[in-house]
Design a protein around this motif. Structure first.
Motif, PDB file in Angstrom:
ATOM      1  N   CYS A   9       0.718  -1.096  -0.005  1.00 43.81           N
ATOM      2  CA  CYS A   9      -0.072   0.257  -0.234  1.00 43.81           C
ATOM      3  C   CYS A   9       0.963   1.420   0.091  1.00 43.81           C
ATOM      4  O   CYS A   9       0.934   2.251  -0.305  1.00 43.81           O
ATOM      5  CB  CYS A   9      -0.912  -0.034   0.679  1.00 43.81           C
ATOM      6  SG  CYS A   9      -2.674  -0.602   0.704  1.00 43.81           S
ATOM      7  N   CYS A  18      -1.166   3.971   5.286  1.00 46.09           N
ATOM      8  CA  CYS A  18      -1.044   2.574   5.551  1.00 46.09           C
ATOM      9  C   CYS A  18      -0.271   1.911   4.769  1.00 46.09           C
ATOM     10  O   CYS A  18       0.873   2.533   3.476  1.00 46.09           O
ATOM     11  CB  CYS A  18      -2.438   2.180   4.463  1.00 46.09           C
ATOM     12  SG  CYS A  18      -2.358   0.398   4.304  1.00 46.09           S
ATOM     13  N   SER A  33      -6.715  -7.411  -2.230  1.00 45.57           N
ATOM     14  CA  SER A  33      -5.992  -5.767  -2.275  1.00 45.57           C
ATOM     15  C   SER A  33      -7.491  -5.829  -2.889  1.00 45.57           C
ATOM     16  O   SER A  33      -7.863  -4.081  -2.440  1.00 45.57           O
ATOM     17  CB  SER A  33      -5.306  -6.322  -3.369  1.00 45.57           C
ATOM     18  OG  SER A  33      -3.797  -6.768  -2.953  1.00 45.57           O
ATOM     19  N   ALA A  37      -8.801  -1.782  -0.349  1.00 46.17           N
ATOM     20  CA  ALA A  37      -8.758  -0.817  -1.364  1.00 46.17           C
ATOM     21  C   ALA A  37     -10.718   0.019  -0.710  1.00 46.17           C
ATOM     22  O   ALA A  37     -10.590   0.652  -0.857  1.00 46.17           O
ATOM     23  CB  ALA A  37      -9.267  -0.663  -2.308  1.00 46.17           C
ATOM     24  N   HIS A  41     -10.350   2.300   1.721  1.00 46.09           N
ATOM     25  CA  HIS A  41      -9.545   3.413   1.772  1.00 46.09           C
ATOM     26  C   HIS A  41     -11.005   4.045   0.837  1.00 46.09           C
ATOM     27  O   HIS A  41     -10.904   5.204   0.425  1.00 46.09           O
ATOM     28  CB  HIS A  41      -8.479   3.330  -0.048  1.00 46.09           C
ATOM     29  CG  HIS A  41      -7.321   2.524   1.053  1.00 46.09           C
ATOM     30  ND1 HIS A  41      -6.267   3.255   2.092  1.00 46.09           N
ATOM     31  CD2 HIS A  41      -6.541   1.061   0.939  1.00 46.09           C
ATOM     32  CE1 HIS A  41      -5.577   2.304   2.616  1.00 46.09           C
ATOM     33  NE2 HIS A  41      -5.265   1.618   2.142  1.00 46.09           N
TER      34      HIS A  41
END
Length: 65
Positions: A9, A18, A33, A37, A41
């Motif tokens: 990240c 992160c 992933s 995300a 995020h």
């Protein structure tokens, strides 16, 4: 043996700071992933995001000791 890949990240600027590193087989790393995300995020699960994630993935080069 399947090739190991990783995504870090820190290679993608983020406001969270992160430092997560995900490694494993390509399919595993893509799945986790993408989930990370979106959930951590706040990104939307789009074809563009999946393309960006795939571009960030690096092959792991085995080291000999």
């Amino acid at each position: 043996m399947a090739k190991r890949v990783l995504l870090d990240c820190r290679d993608f600027p983020n406001e969270l700071g992160c430092t997560l590193v995900i490694s494993g087989k390509l399919k595993e790393v893509m799945k986790i992933s993408l989930r990370h995300a979106v959930e951590e995020h706040g990104h939307k699960n789009t074809p563009e995001l999946r393309k960006q994630i795939k571009a960030m993935i690096k092959k792991v080069i085995p080291q000999s000791f």
